[in-house]
Write a protein that holds these residues in place. Structure first.
Motif, short mmCIF file in Angstrom:
data_model
loop_
_atom_site.label_atom_id
_atom_site.label_comp_id
_atom_site.label_asym_id
_atom_site.label_seq_id
_atom_site.Cartn_x
_atom_site.Cartn_y
_atom_site.Cartn_z
N PRO A 11 0.82 -1.21 0.00
CA PRO A 11 0.00 0.00 0.00
C PRO A 11 0.85 1.26 0.00
N THR A 15 -1.84 4.68 3.84
CA THR A 15 -3.09 3.98 3.51
C THR A 15 -3.01 2.52 3.93
N CYS A 16 -4.17 1.96 4.18
CA CYS A 16 -4.26 0.52 4.43
C CYS A 16 -4.64 -0.20 3.14
N VAL A 17 -5.75 0.23 2.54
CA VAL A 17 -6.21 -0.31 1.26
C VAL A 17 -6.48 0.88 0.35
N ASP A 44 -10.25 5.08 5.40
CA ASP A 44 -8.95 4.43 5.31
C ASP A 44 -7.89 5.22 6.10
N ALA A 47 -8.44 4.44 9.74
CA ALA A 47 -7.94 3.11 10.07
C ALA A 47 -6.42 3.11 10.17
N TYR A 48 -5.77 3.79 9.23
CA TYR A 48 -4.30 3.87 9.26
C TYR A 48 -3.82 4.56 10.53
N ILE A 51 -4.34 2.20 13.59
CA ILE A 51 -3.33 1.14 13.64
C ILE A 51 -1.97 1.72 14.02
N TRP A 52 -1.60 2.85 13.45
CA TRP A 52 -0.32 3.48 13.75
C TRP A 52 -0.23 3.84 15.23
#
Length: 57
Positions: A11, A15-17, A44, A47-48, A51-52
C-alpha cells in the motif's frame, strides 16, 4: 469451482487499502463515484491512524 486470485500489493504510504484496490473489489458503482471515493479515503485514513497509534504504544 471458483478461482480465488489473491493479489499482493504494497500500500501507498498513509493507507491501508488504496482506493484503486477497493474500487476493483466493488466493481461498478451506482451513483457518484467521487462521493464514495472521498468517504473511503477518509475511513482508510482513520484506520491507518488507529493502527499506527497502537503500533507506536
Amino acid at each position: 469451482m471458483a478461482d480465488n486470485k489473491v493479489k499482493s500489493f504494497i500500500p501507498e504510504a498513509g493507507t491501508c487499502v488504496p482506493w484503486k484496490i477497493k474500487k476493483e473489489e466493488l466493481g461498478r458503482l451506482a451513483g457518484n463515484e467521487e462521493i464514495v471515493k472521498k468517504e473511503w479515503e477518509m475511513l482508510d485514513a482513520f484506520a491507518y491512524a488507529f493502527i499506527w497509534f497502537w503500533v507506536q504504544r
